[in-house]
Design a protein around this motif. Structure first.
Motif, mmCIF file in Angstrom:
data_model
loop_
_atom_site.group_PDB
_atom_site.id
_atom_site.type_symbol
_atom_site.label_atom_id
_atom_site.label_comp_id
_atom_site.label_asym_id
_atom_site.label_seq_id
_atom_site.Cartn_x
_atom_site.Cartn_y
_atom_site.Cartn_z
ATOM 1 N N ALA A 14 0.841 -1.193 0.000
ATOM 2 C CA ALA A 14 0.000 0.000 0.000
ATOM 3 C C ALA A 14 0.880 1.249 0.000
ATOM 4 N N GLY A 15 0.497 2.213 -0.818
ATOM 5 C CA GLY A 15 1.282 3.429 -0.964
ATOM 6 C C GLY A 15 2.284 3.372 -2.095
ATOM 7 N N GLY A 16 2.482 2.201 -2.648
ATOM 8 C CA GLY A 16 3.442 2.011 -3.721
ATOM 9 C C GLY A 16 2.872 2.339 -5.086
ATOM 10 N N VAL A 64 -10.109 6.558 -8.599
ATOM 11 C CA VAL A 64 -8.689 6.583 -8.955
ATOM 12 C C VAL A 64 -8.201 7.982 -9.360
ATOM 13 N N LYS A 65 -9.100 8.943 -9.431
ATOM 14 C CA LYS A 65 -8.705 10.300 -9.823
ATOM 15 C C LYS A 65 -7.627 10.837 -8.891
ATOM 16 N N GLY A 66 -6.603 11.433 -9.481
ATOM 17 C CA GLY A 66 -5.517 11.985 -8.704
ATOM 18 C C GLY A 66 -4.438 10.982 -8.353
ATOM 19 N N ARG A 67 -4.711 9.691 -8.568
ATOM 20 C CA ARG A 67 -3.719 8.655 -8.258
ATOM 21 C C ARG A 67 -3.253 7.910 -9.507
ATOM 22 N N ASP A 80 -0.779 3.059 -21.487
ATOM 23 C CA ASP A 80 -0.156 2.839 -20.188
ATOM 24 C C ASP A 80 -1.130 3.261 -19.096
ATOM 25 N N LEU A 81 -0.941 2.701 -17.923
ATOM 26 C CA LEU A 81 -1.659 3.166 -16.748
ATOM 27 C C LEU A 81 -0.662 3.271 -15.603
ATOM 28 N N GLN A 82 -0.328 4.506 -15.246
ATOM 29 C CA GLN A 82 0.574 4.737 -14.120
ATOM 30 C C GLN A 82 -0.280 4.808 -12.858
ATOM 31 N N MET A 83 -0.002 3.929 -11.915
ATOM 32 C CA MET A 83 -0.794 3.866 -10.689
ATOM 33 C C MET A 83 0.088 4.237 -9.503
ATOM 34 N N GLN A 84 -0.349 5.234 -8.746
ATOM 35 C CA GLN A 84 0.401 5.681 -7.577
ATOM 36 C C GLN A 84 -0.494 5.631 -6.350
#
Length: 128
Positions: A14-16, A64-67, A80-84
């Motif tokens: 989590a957080g990664g 998922v908005k903003g992340r 691509d999907l960058q997930m933060q």
């Protein structure tokens, strides 16, 4: 025949962060948008993000908005999907999809029935 192949899934705390990648190959097809959907364990498949090639508009699920950030290359049929800032509730099988019909309304870019080609999915697991 058109094939979509996803890659980049895995296990993360989590957080990664994780980056998913999808490439479409095969015969030439009309590709108006590409998107990511996901299916959490025991739940229905849901919309995550989409990129519309004409105009470059992007759409995101509120969760998922903003992340998450979607990007892609229309000429190469890749997305691509960058997930933060990943959360345990982001755990799901993530699917890439390509939209082969044009619509003007954003609604049709977030609806899975409007996507004609799908990948096999890639597992993303977020541990707490």
């Amino acid at each position: 025949q058109v094939q979509l192949v996803e890659s980049g899934g895995g296990l993360v705390q989590a957080g990664g962060s994780l980056r998913l990648f999808c490439a479409a190959s095969g015969r030439t097809f009309r590709n108006y948008a590409m998107a990511w959907f996901r299916q959490p364990p025991g739940q229905e498949r849901e919309f995550v993000a989409a990129i519309r090639w004409s105009g470059g508009n992007t759409y995101y699920a509120d969760s998922v908005k903003g992340r998450f950030t979607i990007s892609g290359d229309n000429a190469k049929n890749t997305v691509d999907l960058q997930m933060q800032s990943l959360k345990p509730e982001d755990t799901a099988v993530y699917y890439c999809a390509a939209k082969t019909k044009y619509h003007s309304s954003p609604y049709y870019y977030t609806t899975q029935n409007e996507y004609g080609y799908w990948g096999q999915g890639t597992q993303v697991t977020v541990s707490s």
